[in-house]
Motif scaffolding. Structure first.
Motif: not given
Length: 166
Positions: A8-20
């Protein structure tokens, strides 16, 4: 973790969801299956998104979209949030609480409330060298280079400066 910058491109969009809490091995396999099915058909305005999902440490859900191919849009982002909410409801976890703090001690990931995290800093169980997770990263490059960082090098240090410097 696979070096996704090769795919993937280094500029790919990332979303992170952290679990409890940490997902069990079985839950992680089921969730990965759901996310694989979702990313395989994830579209924005009729264009297939070049997307991938990961579950690092069985505590996080990371969605990656290579925007060089097609950009995620409001409707496509809404679709991803629906999938995350479905996972949240199915597995009885909180994936949207930004006041939960994730960190590593002896290579093991822990998640605590902001208050408990603050207490751990006060009693020196968490130090400026403790690794924390910067879930605010925006791109794949940031994710691979700045997601796991010492608390002294993260945004956490400004929030907890008084306790860290005590």
């Amino acid at each position: 973790m696979v070096n996704l910058v090769m795919i993937f491109s280094p500029q790919s969009k990332v979303w992170i969801y952290q679990s409890s809490r940490q997902f069990t091995t079985t839950e992680a396999e089921e969730i990965q299956g759901k996310l694989n099915a979702f990313t395989a058909q994830w579209k924005a305005h009729g264009h297939q998104l070049n997307a991938k999902a990961e579950l690092p440490y069985r505590f996080f859900i990371v969605l990656i979209v290579d925007q060089d191919a097609a950009s995620a849009t409001g409707c496509s982002i809404d679709a991803s949030v629906r999938v995350i909410k479905e996972i949240e409801n199915t597995y009885g976890v909180d994936l949207f609480n930004r006041f939960n703090m994730a960190y590593k001690i002896d290579g093991e990931v822990h998640v605590n409330s902001k208050e408990d995290f603050e207490t751990l800093i006060t009693i020196k169980k968490i130090t400026p060298q403790t690794i924390v997770f910067n879930n605010l990263v925006q791109t794949l490059e940031e994710y691979e280079q700045k997601w796991e960082v010492a608390i002294a090098d993260s945004w956490h240090s400004s929030i907890f400066a008084e306790q860290l410097n005590a």
